[in-house]
Design an enzyme around this catalytic site. Structure first.
Site, PDB file in Angstrom:
ATOM      1  N   HIS A   1      -3.986  -4.551   0.240  1.00 22.46           N
ATOM      2  CA  HIS A   1      -3.336  -5.337   1.782  1.00 22.46           C
ATOM      3  C   HIS A   1      -3.531  -6.674   1.660  1.00 22.46           C
ATOM      4  CE1 HIS A   1      -2.687  -1.490   3.846  1.00 22.46           C
ATOM      5  NE2 HIS A   1      -3.645  -0.820   3.351  1.00 22.46           N
TER       6      HIS A   1
ATOM      7  N   CYS B   1       0.884  -1.249  -0.072  1.00 19.89           N
ATOM      8  CA  CYS B   1       0.149   0.108   0.051  1.00 19.89           C
ATOM      9  C   CYS B   1       0.853   1.096   0.076  1.00 19.89           C
ATOM     10  CB  CYS B   1      -1.047  -0.088   1.189  1.00 19.89           C
ATOM     11  SG  CYS B   1      -2.415   1.097   0.908  1.00 19.89           S
TER      12      CYS B   1
ATOM     13  N   GLU C   1      -2.080  -8.412   3.557  1.00 24.96           N
ATOM     14  CA  GLU C   1      -2.085  -9.231   4.928  1.00 24.96           C
ATOM     15  C   GLU C   1      -3.356  -9.277   5.653  1.00 24.96           C
ATOM     16  OE1 GLU C   1      -1.416  -6.041   4.206  1.00 24.96           O
ATOM     17  OE2 GLU C   1      -2.050  -4.796   5.583  1.00 24.96           O
TER      18      GLU C   1
END
Ligand code: MN
Length: 258
Positions: free
Chosen positions: A219, A115, A221
């Protein structure tokens, strides 16, 4: 001599000022980054901002660098005045991370940028950013999706063939989440676009000349069980493991990297 076998992955942090002790900033990362590095077999360590001059000192202790998400990069760092829609920046974080990114590329240290991280990487290498996609790009997709549950996909991206990301994605089009209002504009020399949204937004960049240098605008994660998330972190940590096994890096000049 190091005796551990787990590759050490440094995760950059944000400064936050939260209760109960307001007025004393803390360094923070979301647990999700730590979880995904652990899940892939790495040993995460959090990196506070220190003087940019210490970037090499910091990197010498690491086998991989993860540039995490956060605030907007200061537009002056890519030669622009801030537009009204540009968000706040963190000067100490920006300058430290630019030094880290620059040195990590010079030294061929595996680098995964997420990001803000991919935006920072592009700026560190000499590129520029779109300061606010919704107001600057006609017909832009909604890149700031409301829901960011682990299974919430925002839009799809088209993956560029013959890139590292293409090898990991396993399909020319993959679904990703989306929580950003900026994106790469002019791509830095040496970086290649490896994914775009269908409004043209750059969603991934990589440096094919380096051992492992990849950034994504989404993102991963936040979707720890997503197959592409697992493959991205596994491949990154594997590269960090190889780096650890190799020991000290070859001089950057030997690889022709500036
Ligand atoms: Mn997006």
């Amino acid at each position: 001599m190091r005796t551990t076998s787990l590759p050490v992955v440094g995760i950059t942090s944000a400064t936050v000022d939260v209760p109960p002790v307001k007025g004393f900033a803390r360094y923070a990362v979301t647990h999700a980054y730590v979880h995904c590095v652990r899940q892939a077999g790495g040993l995460p360590v959090l990196l506070p901002h220190v003087e940019p001059e210490l970037a090499s000192e910091v990197l010498s202790r690491l086998d991989g660098l993860l540039l995490s998400g956060g605030r907007d990069v200061d537009p002056s760092l890519y030669g622009e005045e801030p537009l009204p829609a540009c968000g706040e920046s963190d000067a100490a974080r920006d300058t430290f991370e630019i030094a880290l990114a620059h040195r990590a590329c010079e030294e061929g240290l595996p680098l995964f940028a997420i990001c803000r991280g991919v935006q920072l990487l592009n700026v560190a290498r000499g590129g520029t950013l779109i300061q606010d996609v919704p107001t600057r790009v006609a017909g832009a997709l909604a890149h700031s999706q409301k829901t960011l549950r682990w299974d919430a996909y925002g839009h799809h991206v088209d993956v560029v063939a013959n890139t590292r990301l293409a090898g990991l994605a396993g399909a020319p089009r993959v679904r990703v989440n989306s929580d950003h209002h900026q994106a790469a504009d002019r791509v830095a020399d040496g970086l290649v676009v490896s994914a775009r949204a269908h409004d043209g937004t750059v969603e991934a960049l990589e440096d094919p000349r380096l051992p492992w240098c990849l950034g994504v605008q989404w993102h991963p994660e936040r979707m720890p069980d997503d197959p592409l998330t697992r493959r991205l972190f596994a491949d990154f940590v594997e590269a960090a493991h190889r780096r650890q096994a190799e020991g000290s890096a070859k001089p950057a000049a030997a690889r022709g990297v500036q």
